[in-house]
Motif scaffolding. Sequence first.
Motif, mmCIF file in Angstrom:
data_model
loop_
_atom_site.group_PDB
_atom_site.id
_atom_site.type_symbol
_atom_site.label_atom_id
_atom_site.label_comp_id
_atom_site.label_asym_id
_atom_site.label_seq_id
_atom_site.Cartn_x
_atom_site.Cartn_y
_atom_site.Cartn_z
ATOM 1 N N ILE A 30 -61.526 20.178 23.345
ATOM 2 C CA ILE A 30 -62.779 20.670 22.779
ATOM 3 C C ILE A 30 -63.606 19.511 22.236
ATOM 4 C CG2 ILE A 30 -63.796 22.074 20.931
ATOM 5 C CD1 ILE A 30 -61.335 23.944 21.242
ATOM 6 N N GLY A 31 -62.964 18.606 21.479
ATOM 7 C CA GLY A 31 -63.674 17.443 20.946
ATOM 8 C C GLY A 31 -64.202 16.543 22.040
ATOM 9 N N SER A 32 -63.415 16.359 23.096
ATOM 10 C CA SER A 32 -63.860 15.528 24.224
ATOM 11 C C SER A 32 -65.071 16.144 24.898
ATOM 12 C CB SER A 32 -62.722 15.367 25.234
ATOM 13 O OG SER A 32 -61.590 14.773 24.644
ATOM 14 N N ALA A 33 -65.049 17.471 25.063
ATOM 15 C CA ALA A 33 -66.175 18.157 25.713
ATOM 16 C C ALA A 33 -67.454 17.995 24.912
ATOM 17 C CB ALA A 33 -65.852 19.641 25.894
ATOM 18 N N ILE A 44 -64.766 25.207 26.442
ATOM 19 C CA ILE A 44 -63.357 24.818 26.509
ATOM 20 C C ILE A 44 -62.506 25.747 25.659
ATOM 21 C CG2 ILE A 44 -61.729 22.921 26.203
ATOM 22 C CD1 ILE A 44 -63.887 22.486 28.354
ATOM 23 N N ALA A 45 -63.023 26.158 24.493
ATOM 24 C CA ALA A 45 -62.287 27.109 23.658
ATOM 25 C C ALA A 45 -62.094 28.438 24.386
ATOM 26 C CB ALA A 45 -63.028 27.324 22.334
ATOM 27 N N LEU A 46 -63.107 28.869 25.128
ATOM 28 C CA LEU A 46 -62.975 30.086 25.930
ATOM 29 C C LEU A 46 -61.907 29.926 27.004
ATOM 30 C CD1 LEU A 46 -66.533 31.520 26.719
ATOM 31 C CD2 LEU A 46 -64.636 32.733 25.676
ATOM 32 N N VAL A 47 -61.982 28.822 27.742
ATOM 33 C CA VAL A 47 -61.069 28.603 28.858
ATOM 34 C C VAL A 47 -59.622 28.500 28.373
ATOM 35 C CG1 VAL A 47 -60.417 26.988 30.687
ATOM 36 C CG2 VAL A 47 -62.813 27.526 30.304
ATOM 37 N N THR A 48 -59.416 27.868 27.224
ATOM 38 C CA THR A 48 -58.047 27.679 26.728
ATOM 39 C C THR A 48 -57.557 28.851 25.891
ATOM 40 O OG1 THR A 48 -58.930 26.406 24.840
ATOM 41 C CG2 THR A 48 -58.195 25.164 26.770
ATOM 42 N N GLY A 49 -58.378 29.897 25.737
ATOM 43 C CA GLY A 49 -57.903 31.143 25.164
ATOM 44 C C GLY A 49 -57.877 31.235 23.654
ATOM 45 N N VAL A 50 -58.651 30.406 22.949
ATOM 46 C CA VAL A 50 -58.607 30.456 21.476
ATOM 47 C C VAL A 50 -59.983 30.712 20.871
ATOM 48 C CG1 VAL A 50 -56.543 29.028 21.236
ATOM 49 C CG2 VAL A 50 -58.790 27.922 21.377
#
Length: 335
Positions: A30-33, A44-50
């Motif tokens: 998330i930080g990298s994005a 990224i938070a959506l994709v990783t499920g959190v």
Amino acid sequence: MTNTPTAGAETAPDRPKALIPLDLARGFLIGSAELVPGVSGGTIALVTGVYDQLIDSASHVVSAAKTLVTGPHRVSGALAELRRTDWFLVIPVLLGMATAVFTIAGVMESFVSSNPELARGLFFGLVAASIAVPLRMLPARGPRQPILLGILAFLAAAALAFWMTSLAGGADVENPPLIAVFFVASIAICALVVPGVSGSFFLLAVGMYSTTLRAVDDRDFGYLGIFMLGAILGLAVFVNILKYFLHNHRWWTLLVMAGLMLGSLRALWPWQAEAEIGADGEAHGAGGLLAPADPVLGPVLLAALGAIVVVVLIMVEAKFADEKAEADSASAGSS
């Protein structure tokens, strides 16, 4: 993706401690994005499920701060809100994000600046595949959610994001006033939590992207302190609004998020015009879309790689969700 809101819980869910390393990795991603113009940490938070869990936890922290200042039972009310916060998720994610920001900010800025076609190609594929995530999370459509209006909302959000990402002019403000840093941060942080809206691209649009990343890389704590204060203000104002829409208008909210992600692909089209210095000494014309030109193979291959990574993450998250659902069902059957 089967995440569901957790509104009304008296305490945070009992998150397995074995997930801490995975949550650290999620935070790092998330930080990298957020360091890449055009890519949203919310995606990224959506994709990783959190995503839902993070929004709910952020809302509880904001509510705790407000209660501590204005509530009738300040200390007890604030502590009650903090108990609802999923700290075993929030702390690892924040540590992962901080690690990414303070270790690869300079590298990421150099990669994006030196290899723009390759960088945009990679993230184009990542975001394009990620559009499927909020669409997969859509709840069952009710009578108040006509499909035609849903499609129009999706297209309107995509058009808005496409227009917004056309505004970056490429000029870099070397020494912005601190008051400007404060208010720009308060807006950019809102983009952090909305999939398809890139905080870094907003910084690029106002000429403070490179300036901010240099401040991180140079450990300019005066600049970073003002930026953080602005970010806290923006987050406090915005996160509860977003939580309200996710809980009460979830179908519409997820459709709009998917539209924003589609429109944001404009910022990640690999082949774009470079800025030209005009007679006024300012940069103009950056970001104009061009037909594919050399290099072509590299951006295309990296776009495919980015899409494959997202598909794998979606499959892994779906597998975890199915296993959790089966475990919950078995537990309910035995009780």
